[in-house]
Design an enzyme around this catalytic site. Structure first.
Site, mmCIF file in Angstrom:
data_model
loop_
_atom_site.group_PDB
_atom_site.id
_atom_site.type_symbol
_atom_site.label_atom_id
_atom_site.label_comp_id
_atom_site.label_asym_id
_atom_site.label_seq_id
_atom_site.Cartn_x
_atom_site.Cartn_y
_atom_site.Cartn_z
ATOM 1 N N LYS A 16 0.685 -1.239 0.164
ATOM 2 C CA LYS A 16 0.063 -0.147 0.152
ATOM 3 C C LYS A 16 0.984 1.464 0.063
ATOM 4 O O LYS A 16 0.557 2.158 -0.704
ATOM 5 C CB LYS A 16 -0.743 0.043 1.306
ATOM 6 C CG LYS A 16 -1.897 -1.266 1.207
ATOM 7 C CD LYS A 16 -2.745 -0.975 2.500
ATOM 8 C CE LYS A 16 -2.197 -1.157 3.750
ATOM 9 N NZ LYS A 16 -1.380 -2.278 4.413
ATOM 10 N N ARG A 92 -9.243 0.251 9.739
ATOM 11 C CA ARG A 92 -8.606 -1.246 9.848
ATOM 12 C C ARG A 92 -9.776 -2.001 10.820
ATOM 13 O O ARG A 92 -9.299 -2.868 11.091
ATOM 14 C CB ARG A 92 -7.421 -0.996 10.723
ATOM 15 C CG ARG A 92 -6.095 -1.174 9.785
ATOM 16 C CD ARG A 92 -5.111 -1.124 10.829
ATOM 17 N NE ARG A 92 -3.685 -1.751 10.756
ATOM 18 C CZ ARG A 92 -2.650 -1.042 9.926
ATOM 19 N NH1 ARG A 92 -2.836 0.407 9.318
ATOM 20 N NH2 ARG A 92 -1.453 -1.618 9.785
ATOM 21 N N ARG A 126 12.317 -6.153 5.364
ATOM 22 C CA ARG A 126 11.963 -4.513 4.948
ATOM 23 C C ARG A 126 13.062 -3.991 5.699
ATOM 24 O O ARG A 126 13.208 -4.048 6.951
ATOM 25 C CB ARG A 126 10.337 -4.259 5.282
ATOM 26 C CG ARG A 126 10.241 -2.863 4.946
ATOM 27 C CD ARG A 126 9.030 -2.411 4.915
ATOM 28 N NE ARG A 126 8.159 -2.415 6.255
ATOM 29 C CZ ARG A 126 6.792 -2.236 6.351
ATOM 30 N NH1 ARG A 126 6.253 -1.953 5.203
ATOM 31 N NH2 ARG A 126 6.235 -2.287 7.375
ATOM 32 N N ARG A 159 11.944 -1.401 11.059
ATOM 33 C CA ARG A 159 10.817 -1.075 12.210
ATOM 34 C C ARG A 159 10.714 -2.051 13.105
ATOM 35 O O ARG A 159 10.879 -3.161 13.069
ATOM 36 C CB ARG A 159 9.579 -0.807 11.373
ATOM 37 C CG ARG A 159 9.167 0.264 10.756
ATOM 38 C CD ARG A 159 8.146 0.315 9.619
ATOM 39 N NE ARG A 159 6.782 -0.379 10.323
ATOM 40 C CZ ARG A 159 5.752 -0.022 9.531
ATOM 41 N NH1 ARG A 159 5.708 0.512 8.614
ATOM 42 N NH2 ARG A 159 4.810 -0.581 10.355
ATOM 43 N N ARG A 170 0.554 -8.834 13.809
ATOM 44 C CA ARG A 170 -0.064 -8.024 12.918
ATOM 45 C C ARG A 170 -1.036 -8.504 11.932
ATOM 46 O O ARG A 170 -1.944 -8.031 11.596
ATOM 47 C CB ARG A 170 0.968 -6.874 12.155
ATOM 48 C CG ARG A 170 1.355 -5.945 13.223
ATOM 49 C CD ARG A 170 2.883 -5.369 12.586
ATOM 50 N NE ARG A 170 2.689 -4.495 11.578
ATOM 51 C CZ ARG A 170 3.568 -4.396 10.748
ATOM 52 N NH1 ARG A 170 4.760 -4.813 10.984
ATOM 53 N NH2 ARG A 170 3.196 -3.447 9.590
HETATM 54 P P1 AMP Z 1 1.301 0.592 9.387
HETATM 55 O O1 AMP Z 1 2.402 1.329 9.153
HETATM 56 O O2 AMP Z 1 -0.096 1.072 8.684
HETATM 57 O O3 AMP Z 1 1.434 -1.093 9.292
HETATM 58 O O4 AMP Z 1 0.671 0.685 10.810
HETATM 59 C C1 AMP Z 1 1.502 0.187 12.000
HETATM 60 C C2 AMP Z 1 0.934 0.394 13.213
HETATM 61 O O5 AMP Z 1 0.257 1.482 13.437
HETATM 62 C C3 AMP Z 1 -0.175 -0.795 13.353
HETATM 63 O O6 AMP Z 1 0.431 -2.064 13.487
HETATM 64 C C4 AMP Z 1 -1.055 -0.241 14.436
HETATM 65 O O7 AMP Z 1 -0.596 -0.655 15.732
HETATM 66 C C5 AMP Z 1 -0.943 1.254 14.003
HETATM 67 N N1 AMP Z 1 -2.109 1.677 13.113
HETATM 68 C C6 AMP Z 1 -2.025 2.028 12.112
HETATM 69 N N2 AMP Z 1 -3.280 2.531 11.341
HETATM 70 C C7 AMP Z 1 -3.902 2.255 12.177
HETATM 71 C C8 AMP Z 1 -5.578 2.093 12.248
HETATM 72 N N3 AMP Z 1 -6.251 2.561 11.179
HETATM 73 N N4 AMP Z 1 -6.105 1.676 13.549
HETATM 74 C C9 AMP Z 1 -5.510 1.521 14.354
HETATM 75 N N5 AMP Z 1 -4.174 1.411 14.534
HETATM 76 C C10 AMP Z 1 -3.403 1.570 13.341
#
Ligand code: AMP
Length: 215
Positions: A16, A92, A126, A159, A170
């Site tokens: 994404k 999400r 990554r 990360r 996740r």
């Molecule tokens: P991402 O970079 O999108 O994989 O997000 C990393 C982490 O941020 C996720 O594992 C969640 O802990 C938190 N996070 C990101 N977007 C959301 C969301 N829409 N709702 C809840 N937690 C989020």
């Protein structure tokens, strides 16, 4: 004509972020990504909300979702500042999808299909640039000099939530909370599925075609 409103859905590691960058370049829209916004505010004190943890970072490092009241606030602010947008990493869960529905319409909702084995390989390998956000992979997309960003010269990092244990959590959270969001949008005219297992260029061809058909 107003700018496109695009939503990208898919598991962590589905591509994404990579495709969002291209959408921003091609259509001149804003990139709204809750993951980046939360990473920039990992240490924010949310103890007054009386939740399980006192900072967004504590949820993120555990691979859990940050509570809706924190995330929805970020999205409302970002939507208020954007004309067109590509939304990545939100909604999400179903509550977030309903919240979003009340605040904006969507022209294209694209779901990236990638197998779980491929997701684990992509995420645990990554490496990211903490300065400019560029992404690399230890096998599939190495920088010219190991550990150094091609774009800005900063040292690359892994990360904290890209370790195998947190990645598995996740993906479990994705299946439980975000797959119902995909079903929520399936059947709408905006909805399209994209094969996310190709190269970034192959995926982009499908993404661009799907957006152009819908705006
Ligand atoms: P991402 O970079 O999108 O994989 O997000 C990393 C982490 O941020 C996720 O594992 C969640 O802990 C938190 N996070 C990101 N977007 C959301 C969301 N829409 N709702 C809840 N937690 C989020």
């Amino acid at each position: 004509m107003s700018q496109p409103h695009v939503l990208l859905l898919g598991a962590p590691g589905a591509g994404k972020g990579t495709q969002s960058k291209r959408i921003v370049e091609e259509y001149g829209v804003d990139h709204i990504t809750t993951g980046d916004a939360l990473r920039a505010n990992k240490g924010m004190d949310i103890s007054d909300l009386g939740l399980e943890y006192d900072t967004p970072g504590a949820y993120m490092d555990a691979g859990e979702l940050v509570p809706d009241e924190v995330v929805n606030e970020i999205v409302v602010t970002a939507l208020g500042e954007a004309d067109g947008f590509v939304l990545d990493g939100y909604p999400r869960n179903l509550e977030q999808a309903e919240f979003l529905d009340e605040r904006t319409d969507l022209d294209a909702v694209l779901v990236f299909d990638v197998s779980e084995a491929e997701l684990v390989d992509r995420l645990t390998g990554r490496r990211v640039c903490p300065e400019c956000g560029a992404n690399y992979h230890v096998e599939f997309d190495q920088p010219e000099t190991e550990g150094v960003c091609d774009e800005c010269g900063a040292d690359l990092i892994q990360r904290e939530d890209d370790t195998e244990e947190t990645v598995r959590e996740r993906l479990r959270v994705f299946r439980e909370n975000t797959e119902p969001v995909i079903e929520y949008y399936r059947g709408s005219d905006a909805f399209a599925e994209v094969d996310g297992e190709g190269t970034p260029d192959e995926v982009w061809d499908e993404v661009e075609a799907a957006i152009d058909e819908r705006v």
